[in-house]
Design an enzyme around this catalytic site. Structure first.
Site, PDB file in Angstrom:
ATOM      1  CE  LYS A 228      -4.389  -1.915   1.328  1.00  0.00           C
ATOM      2  NZ  LYS A 228      -5.453  -2.091   2.319  1.00  0.00           N
ATOM      3  NE  ARG A 262      -7.814  -8.177   0.506  1.00  0.00           N
ATOM      4  CZ  ARG A 262      -7.357  -7.380  -0.460  1.00  0.00           C
ATOM      5  NH1 ARG A 262      -6.320  -6.617  -0.267  1.00  0.00           N
ATOM      6  NH2 ARG A 262      -7.979  -7.360  -1.631  1.00  0.00           N
TER       7      ARG A 262
HETATM    8  C1  PT1 Z   1      -8.033  -4.464   3.096  1.00  0.00           C
HETATM    9  C2  PT1 Z   1      -8.341  -4.390   1.703  1.00  0.00           C
HETATM   10  C3  PT1 Z   1      -9.449  -5.162   1.244  1.00  0.00           C
HETATM   11  N1  PT1 Z   1      -7.646  -3.630   0.820  1.00  0.00           N
HETATM   12  C4  PT1 Z   1      -9.807  -5.954   3.426  1.00  0.00           C
HETATM   13  N2  PT1 Z   1     -10.154  -5.942   2.125  1.00  0.00           N
HETATM   14  C5  PT1 Z   1      -8.022  -3.594  -0.476  1.00  0.00           C
HETATM   15  N3  PT1 Z   1     -10.516  -6.723   4.309  1.00  0.00           N
HETATM   16  C6  PT1 Z   1      -9.109  -4.357  -0.920  1.00  0.00           C
HETATM   17  C7  PT1 Z   1      -3.092   2.284  -0.947  1.00  0.00           C
HETATM   18  O1  PT1 Z   1      -3.057   3.098  -0.014  1.00  0.00           O
HETATM   19  O2  PT1 Z   1      -7.039  -3.772   3.611  1.00  0.00           O
HETATM   20  N4  PT1 Z   1      -8.768  -5.229   3.914  1.00  0.00           N
HETATM   21  N5  PT1 Z   1      -9.800  -5.127  -0.060  1.00  0.00           N
HETATM   22  C8  PT1 Z   1      -7.246  -2.735  -1.457  1.00  0.00           C
HETATM   23  N6  PT1 Z   1      -7.438  -1.354  -1.189  1.00  0.00           N
HETATM   24  C9  PT1 Z   1      -6.400  -0.421  -1.175  1.00  0.00           C
HETATM   25  C10 PT1 Z   1      -6.442   0.659  -0.305  1.00  0.00           C
HETATM   26  C11 PT1 Z   1      -5.291  -0.603  -1.986  1.00  0.00           C
HETATM   27  C12 PT1 Z   1      -5.377   1.538  -0.225  1.00  0.00           C
HETATM   28  C13 PT1 Z   1      -4.242   0.282  -1.941  1.00  0.00           C
HETATM   29  C14 PT1 Z   1      -4.256   1.352  -1.034  1.00  0.00           C
HETATM   30  O3  PT1 Z   1      -2.177   2.159  -1.779  1.00  0.00           O
END
Ligand code: PT1
Length: 286
Positions: A228, A262
């Site tokens: 992230k 995850r």
């Molecule tokens: C997570 C999650 C998810 N993240 C759960 N499900 C994502 N339970 C999708 C960035 O800052 O943490 N928990 N499903 C993906 N979402 C992101 C959010 C991807 C922020 C990247 C960022 O780069």
């Protein structure tokens, strides 16, 4: 403390930390830049190959999502999301001995995925959409409730909290209570602070630092920091160069009792989880 997670016909022992592999079926998935989708859709062969590899590498859950929820992502139609996710669930359920988690906020998709063999629901909107709590109760599957401030399109603009940890915990416990009142069993609920979902770098770090506070709620805790932008900000690394940052956060999460991580990089994270778990199991030196 919950010791077993019952995912339809499979049961996961909650000892140490389980690794959930991320299997996106979105053309705009943030960490592969969509390169696997040059021809619109990931071929079934490629999908099966990636999934098999994650299972071989030690993932016990695969999380399948058809809506990108990274910062600035555009919404997809519910039909488009279902067209992406349901064939993947059907394909993988027949071929792999792994729990399939469906990453969605869409109640109709939750129900259909469950009927095709999904073993878990993962909702970044903590079942806030219409019908979602009822749908999860009807499936009898475990659910991960995640905290988000705002919506993917705007959540990183100006996140504000008085005290990020207590506000996120309070929100998640409130959602858990609502779910339980509507028939979701208490031992089927997993909580997730939601890294990068309406949080600054500082707020993400505070949440990770306080992993043990989330674990103390008694609910299994899922930590999703993989690749992230918090590591982009902290380290100045591009998305495909964030493995070390990810592994450091996974080690910390395992150390402090996370039930599930995850991740994209399953093999490396499984090794980190094994080493930290082995360390935790050592008695004190006389
Ligand atoms: C997570 C999650 C998810 N993240 C759960 N499900 C994502 N339970 C999708 C960035 O800052 O943490 N928990 N499903 C993906 N979402 C992101 C959010 C991807 C922020 C990247 C960022 O780069």
């Amino acid at each position: 403390m919950i010791r077993q997670l019952k995912c339809a016909d499979k049961s996961l022992a909650l000892e140490g930390t389980l690794v959930m592999g991320i299997l996106n079926v979105t053309p705009d998935s943030f960490s592969d830049g969509g390169s696997l989708f040059a021809n619109q859709r990931l071929s079934t062969d490629q999908l099966l190959c990636r999934a098999e590899r994650m299972v071989t590498d030690g993932a016990v859950i695969l999380d399948i999502g058809g809506e990108s929820t990274r910062p600035n992502a555009e919404a997809v139609s519910q039909q488009q999301e279902m067209d992406r996710v349901l064939p993947a669930i059907e394909l993988l359920a027949a071929r792999l001995d792994v729990v399939l988690s469906v990453d969605t906020s869409n109640a109709a998709l939750m129900l259909q995925a469950a009927s095709l063999g999904a073993g878990m629901i993962n909702d970044v909107r903590a079942l806030e959409r219409d019908g979602a709590v009822e749908a999860v109760a009807e499936t009898g599957l475990p659910v991960c409730l995640m905290h988000m401030q705002g919506a993917p399109k705007n959540m990183q603009l100006a996140p504000v909290y008085q005290d990020v940890c207590s506000e996120v915990i309070e929100y998640l416990l409130g959602r858990a209570a609502i779910c339980e009142k509507q028939g979701v069993e208490k031992d089927k609920i997993i909580l997730d602070p939601g890294f990068g979902f309406g949080k600054t770098l500082q707020q993400n770090l505070q949440l990770l630092k306080e992993t043990a506070q989330f674990v103390a709620s008694g609910y299994p805790v899922l930590i999703g920091t993989s690749r992230k932008s918090m590591f982009g900000q902290l380290l100045g690394r591009e998305v495909n160069d964030r493995l070390a940052g990810t592994l450091a956060s996974v080690a910390y999460a395992v150390m402090h009792g996370a039930a599930i991580v995850r991740v994209h990089d399953v093999k490396e994270c499984v090794d980190v989880a094994k080493v930290i778990t082995a360390l935790k199991e050592q008695g004190n030196y006389e």
